[in-house]
Design an enzyme around this catalytic site. Structure first.
Site, PDB file in Angstrom:
ATOM      1  N   ASN A  86       0.799  -1.221   0.000  1.00 32.62           N
ATOM      2  CA  ASN A  86       0.000   0.000   0.000  1.00 32.62           C
ATOM      3  C   ASN A  86       0.835   1.276   0.000  1.00 32.62           C
ATOM      4  OD1 ASN A  86      -2.266  -1.517  -0.209  1.00 32.62           O
ATOM      5  ND2 ASN A  86      -2.851  -1.360   1.962  1.00 32.62           N
ATOM      6  N   ARG A 111      -8.779  -1.554  -6.949  1.00 33.55           N
ATOM      7  CA  ARG A 111      -9.335  -0.226  -6.700  1.00 33.55           C
ATOM      8  C   ARG A 111      -8.267   0.850  -6.588  1.00 33.55           C
ATOM      9  NH1 ARG A 111     -14.509  -0.442  -5.031  1.00 33.55           N
ATOM     10  NH2 ARG A 111     -14.264   1.630  -4.190  1.00 33.55           N
ATOM     11  N   CYS A 136     -17.343  -3.737  -4.114  1.00 30.59           N
ATOM     12  CA  CYS A 136     -16.146  -4.344  -3.534  1.00 30.59           C
ATOM     13  C   CYS A 136     -16.586  -5.331  -2.461  1.00 30.59           C
ATOM     14  CB  CYS A 136     -15.294  -3.236  -2.924  1.00 30.59           C
ATOM     15  SG  CYS A 136     -13.863  -3.844  -2.050  1.00 30.59           S
ATOM     16  N   PRO A 188     -16.915   4.249  -1.791  1.00 27.13           N
ATOM     17  CA  PRO A 188     -17.061   5.295  -2.807  1.00 27.13           C
ATOM     18  C   PRO A 188     -15.786   6.145  -2.936  1.00 27.13           C
ATOM     19  CG  PRO A 188     -18.222   5.907  -0.806  1.00 27.13           C
ATOM     20  CD  PRO A 188     -17.682   4.525  -0.579  1.00 27.13           C
ATOM     21  N   VAL A 189     -15.730   6.991  -3.963  1.00 26.27           N
ATOM     22  CA  VAL A 189     -14.548   7.867  -4.131  1.00 26.27           C
ATOM     23  C   VAL A 189     -14.950   9.343  -4.137  1.00 26.27           C
ATOM     24  CG1 VAL A 189     -13.052   6.190  -5.273  1.00 26.27           C
ATOM     25  CG2 VAL A 189     -14.643   7.517  -6.660  1.00 26.27           C
ATOM     26  N   ASP A 190     -16.076   9.626  -3.464  1.00 26.73           N
ATOM     27  CA  ASP A 190     -16.591  10.996  -3.470  1.00 26.73           C
ATOM     28  C   ASP A 190     -15.604  12.012  -2.895  1.00 26.73           C
ATOM     29  OD1 ASP A 190     -17.405   9.344  -1.129  1.00 26.73           O
ATOM     30  OD2 ASP A 190     -18.024  11.284  -0.334  1.00 26.73           O
ATOM     31  N   GLN A 191     -14.813  11.594  -1.910  1.00 25.29           N
ATOM     32  CA  GLN A 191     -13.870  12.547  -1.289  1.00 25.29           C
ATOM     33  C   GLN A 191     -12.730  12.910  -2.247  1.00 25.29           C
ATOM     34  OE1 GLN A 191     -14.487  14.026   1.772  1.00 25.29           O
ATOM     35  NE2 GLN A 191     -16.404  12.941   1.398  1.00 25.29           N
ATOM     36  N   ASP A 220      -6.907  -3.583   8.276  1.00 25.76           N
ATOM     37  CA  ASP A 220      -6.213  -4.634   7.505  1.00 25.76           C
ATOM     38  C   ASP A 220      -5.606  -5.714   8.407  1.00 25.76           C
ATOM     39  OD1 ASP A 220      -6.888  -3.357   5.206  1.00 25.76           O
ATOM     40  OD2 ASP A 220      -4.910  -2.515   4.802  1.00 25.76           O
ATOM     41  N   ILE A 257     -14.364   0.683   9.911  1.00 23.67           N
ATOM     42  CA  ILE A 257     -13.942   1.327   8.646  1.00 23.67           C
ATOM     43  C   ILE A 257     -14.758   0.836   7.451  1.00 23.67           C
ATOM     44  CG2 ILE A 257     -11.989   1.834   7.118  1.00 23.67           C
ATOM     45  CD1 ILE A 257     -11.467   2.921   9.879  1.00 23.67           C
ATOM     46  N   ARG A 275      -2.325 -11.183  -4.376  1.00 24.60           N
ATOM     47  CA  ARG A 275      -2.363  -9.731  -4.613  1.00 24.60           C
ATOM     48  C   ARG A 275      -1.516  -8.980  -3.602  1.00 24.60           C
ATOM     49  NH1 ARG A 275      -8.145  -7.282  -5.120  1.00 24.60           N
ATOM     50  NH2 ARG A 275      -6.730  -5.504  -5.169  1.00 24.60           N
TER      51      ARG A 275
HETATM   52  C1  EPZ Z   1      -6.726   1.879   1.831  1.00 23.22           C
HETATM   53  O1  EPZ Z   1      -7.914   1.746   1.066  1.00 23.22           O
HETATM   54  C2  EPZ Z   1      -5.975   0.591   1.675  1.00 23.22           C
HETATM   55  N1  EPZ Z   1      -5.643   0.417   0.257  1.00 23.22           N
HETATM   56  C3  EPZ Z   1      -6.804  -0.559   2.228  1.00 23.22           C
HETATM   57  O2  EPZ Z   1      -6.036  -1.748   2.147  1.00 23.22           O
HETATM   58  C4  EPZ Z   1      -7.161  -0.282   3.686  1.00 23.22           C
HETATM   59  O3  EPZ Z   1      -8.023  -1.280   4.147  1.00 23.22           O
HETATM   60  C5  EPZ Z   1      -7.840   1.076   3.801  1.00 23.22           C
HETATM   61  O4  EPZ Z   1      -7.017   2.105   3.199  1.00 23.22           O
HETATM   62  C6  EPZ Z   1      -8.110   1.496   5.242  1.00 23.22           C
HETATM   63  O5  EPZ Z   1      -6.917   1.517   5.947  1.00 23.22           O
HETATM   64  C7  EPZ Z   1      -4.555   1.019  -0.236  1.00 23.22           C
HETATM   65  O6  EPZ Z   1      -3.830   1.741   0.433  1.00 23.22           O
HETATM   66  C8  EPZ Z   1      -4.220   0.760  -1.664  1.00 23.22           C
HETATM   67  P1  EPZ Z   1     -10.179   4.512   2.645  1.00 23.22           P
HETATM   68  P2  EPZ Z   1      -8.781   3.031   0.727  1.00 23.22           P
HETATM   69  O7  EPZ Z   1     -10.469   5.456   1.515  1.00 23.22           O
HETATM   70  O8  EPZ Z   1      -7.918   4.212   0.625  1.00 23.22           O
HETATM   71  C9  EPZ Z   1     -14.830   5.515   2.965  1.00 23.22           C
HETATM   72  C10 EPZ Z   1      -5.708  -4.044   1.750  1.00 23.22           C
HETATM   73  O9  EPZ Z   1      -6.216  -5.125   2.115  1.00 23.22           O
HETATM   74  N2  EPZ Z   1     -14.642   6.450   1.833  1.00 23.22           N
HETATM   75  O10 EPZ Z   1      -9.234   4.936   3.702  1.00 23.22           O
HETATM   76  O11 EPZ Z   1      -9.643   2.675  -0.433  1.00 23.22           O
HETATM   77  C11 EPZ Z   1     -14.618   4.054   2.587  1.00 23.22           C
HETATM   78  O12 EPZ Z   1     -15.766   3.501   1.978  1.00 23.22           O
HETATM   79  C12 EPZ Z   1      -6.583  -2.860   1.444  1.00 23.22           C
HETATM   80  O13 EPZ Z   1      -4.489  -3.903   1.550  1.00 23.22           O
HETATM   81  C13 EPZ Z   1     -15.695   7.237   1.411  1.00 23.22           C
HETATM   82  O14 EPZ Z   1     -16.809   7.167   1.931  1.00 23.22           O
HETATM   83  O15 EPZ Z   1      -9.673   3.135   2.014  1.00 23.22           O
HETATM   84  C14 EPZ Z   1     -14.270   3.454   3.907  1.00 23.22           C
HETATM   85  O16 EPZ Z   1     -15.419   3.186   4.638  1.00 23.22           O
HETATM   86  C15 EPZ Z   1      -8.021  -3.133   1.415  1.00 23.22           C
HETATM   87  N3  EPZ Z   1     -15.481   8.128   0.385  1.00 23.22           N
HETATM   88  C16 EPZ Z   1     -13.474   4.567   4.613  1.00 23.22           C
HETATM   89  O17 EPZ Z   1     -13.829   5.766   3.921  1.00 23.22           O
HETATM   90  C17 EPZ Z   1     -14.269   8.254  -0.232  1.00 23.22           C
HETATM   91  O18 EPZ Z   1     -14.147   9.081  -1.157  1.00 23.22           O
HETATM   92  C18 EPZ Z   1     -11.961   4.430   4.568  1.00 23.22           C
HETATM   93  O19 EPZ Z   1     -11.547   4.059   3.266  1.00 23.22           O
HETATM   94  C19 EPZ Z   1     -13.205   7.459   0.218  1.00 23.22           C
HETATM   95  C20 EPZ Z   1     -13.416   6.565   1.258  1.00 23.22           C
END
Ligand code: EPZ
Length: 417
Positions: free
Chosen positions: A23, A93, A117, A123-126, A305, A327, A397
């Site tokens: 990551n 993703r 997923c 989502p990626v709204d942020q 994780d 989370i 992966r």
């Molecule tokens: C990162 O995912 C990691 N992936 C994940 O690792 C990890 O589980 C996660 O962070 C949490 O630590 C990478 O770094 C490549 P988030 P990410 O955005 O960035 C919500 C693994 O197994 N959210 O921090 O996608 C989201 O749905 C993986 O190695 C929004 O609502 O996670 C979640 O509930 C899996 N809107 C929370 O925030 C957004 O725009 C945190 O997700 C973005 C996120």
């Protein structure tokens, strides 16, 4: 489809080297898009996700050298095709991490929406909201985000929630923006600090990485750099949890204990004797673990994780643990598979109540996502008899040479068809 066959109930003994962090490597590879000069990386793990990211970047015109001994060189002299297609984004993703760098470098990007997923909506709204605040125009059409901006402008952005890749995307967009960007409520994960480190050696001006407020002063251009990817804290934690569950005495090298605070605390509470010095961590587990309750949280809280792996340990622990996932809304898929091994788990909303049993019994189980699979491996190592884990492409992966490393620790583990 490959399966993993584990004959458990044997303690782990020996030494194993931890790989570079998946990551951290993935966003850092995307940072290569920000300059026409070469980015040379060391300690890049050999993983399916790294190959997928290399394929994605290569499609855009990035020249990717051969990966040897953890070295990988990337050069985006020209980015001819700023697009991330659905077939790659849907398998990984993290592909969405090209959005910020492409906008900053090319002024346009077409990136597929990731879709559903296994662990939650995600989502990626942020990401979108932050880029829009920097002046990007983003529309969604036929499953793709079409983004454009003449030159991004610095902005003050308060993220609604803590997002790791969201913070990384916006940080990479801001380094080439005009003026200063302040990101509030930013994620503090060590992988963000590693990304900031490489960006700074490319000439970016970033302050506050590792805190909730990032201040980024945009520059006109970045240059090439050389960078060593940080050690994988989740791989480290997975081996530590395996020892805590199965017993034994193991030394992990090439790692960084200071990125693992909450995991080490929990495993110590479970009775593991853990000590760290420099790049090495020693763990010894001489007895049955004690149950430890936990609640996942953004760093420096307990990592989501690591939830499945420590839950697997709790399955054989003395006592009852409450494991709360805050989370992701669907990250208990492993609990149902753990029950097939004889675990006593009851799920109430986002909390799993795990009553430790003396012994798990090997059975056939199915991997559903990367860390769920890692949890099943931990459980399989602790269980009596044979456990066969199906769909282990999830493990490929994110874990480099998992079965080789565990074999070196004396585990009876083999890949079968
Ligand atoms: C990162 O995912 C990691 N992936 C994940 O690792 C990890 O589980 C996660 O962070 C949490 O630590 C990478 O770094 C490549 P988030 P990410 O955005 O960035 C919500 C693994 O197994 N959210 O921090 O996608 C989201 O749905 C993986 O190695 C929004 O609502 O996670 C979640 O509930 C899996 N809107 C929370 O925030 C957004 O725009 C945190 O997700 C973005 C996120």
């Amino acid at each position: 489809m490959d399966k993993l066959r584990i004959t458990g109930g044997r303690p782990l003994e020996g030494e194993v080297r931890v790989s570079g962090a998946k990551n951290a490597a993935l966003p850092i590879m995307c940072a290569a898009l920000l300059t026409d000069q070469a980015l040379a990386l060391d300690n890049v793990p050999r993983l399916m996700d790294v190959r997928t990211m290399a394929k994605l970047l290569a499609q855009m015109g990035v020249r990717i050298g051969a990966q040897e001994d953890g070295r990988l060189e990337l050069q985006a002299a020209v980015v001819g095709h700023p697009e991330a297609p659905y077939d790659l984004v849907k398998t990984m993703r993290a592909s969405v991490l090209v959005l910020g760098p492409l906008l900053a470098r090319c002024g346009r990007a077409r990136v597929s929406l990731p879709g559903g997923c296994a662990i939650g909506a995600r989502p990626v709204d942020q990401h979108v909201k932050g880029l829009q605040a920097m002046g990007a125009e983003i529309s969604v059409e036929r499953g793709y985000m079409n983004a454009s901006a003449r030159r991004l402008r610095g902005a003050r952005i308060v993220m609604d929630l803590v997002t790791v890749t969201g913070t990384e995307n916006l940080m990479m967009a801001a380094v080439l923006a005009e003026g200063t960007t302040v990101l509030e409520n930013a994620a503090c994960e060590p992988e963000i600090v590693d990304l900031a480190r490489v960006l700074r050696s490319m000439g970016a001006r970033i302050e506050g990485a590792g805190t909730t407020t990032l201040r980024i002063e945009g520059v006109r251009a970045l240059q090439g750099a050389r960078h060593r990817v940080m050690p994988d804290r989740i791989e480290t934690g997975t081996y530590l949890a395996a020892v805590a569950a199965a017993g034994g005495k193991v030394t992990l090298t090439g790692t960084a204990a200071d990125t693992l605070g909450a995991t080490i605390d929990k495993l110590s509470d479970a009775g593991a004797r853990i000590s760290a010095q420099g790049e090495r961590i020693d763990i010894e587990m001489a007895s049955r673990p004690r149950a430890v309750s936990l609640s996942t949280a953004p760093y420096p809280g307990f990592a989501t994780d690591m939830q499945a792996q420590v839950m697997a340990m709790d399955c054989v622990a003395d006592g009852t643990a409450h494991v709360t996932e805050t989370i992701f809304e669907n990250r208990f898929m492993h609990a149902l598979e753990l029950q097939r091994l004889g675990a006593d788990i009851v799920i109430h909303g986002n909390t799993a109540i795990v009553k430790g049993v003396e012994r798990l019994q090997g059975a056939n189980v199915m991997a559903t996502d990367l860390r769920a699979s890692a949890g099943l491996v931990v459980a399989g190592l602790a269980a009596q008899g044979e456990t066969v884990i199906d769909r282990i492409y999830h493990l490929d992966r994110g874990y480099e040479a998992l079965e080789d490393k565990l074999s070196r620790l004396g585990a009876k583990i083999a890949r079968v068809r």
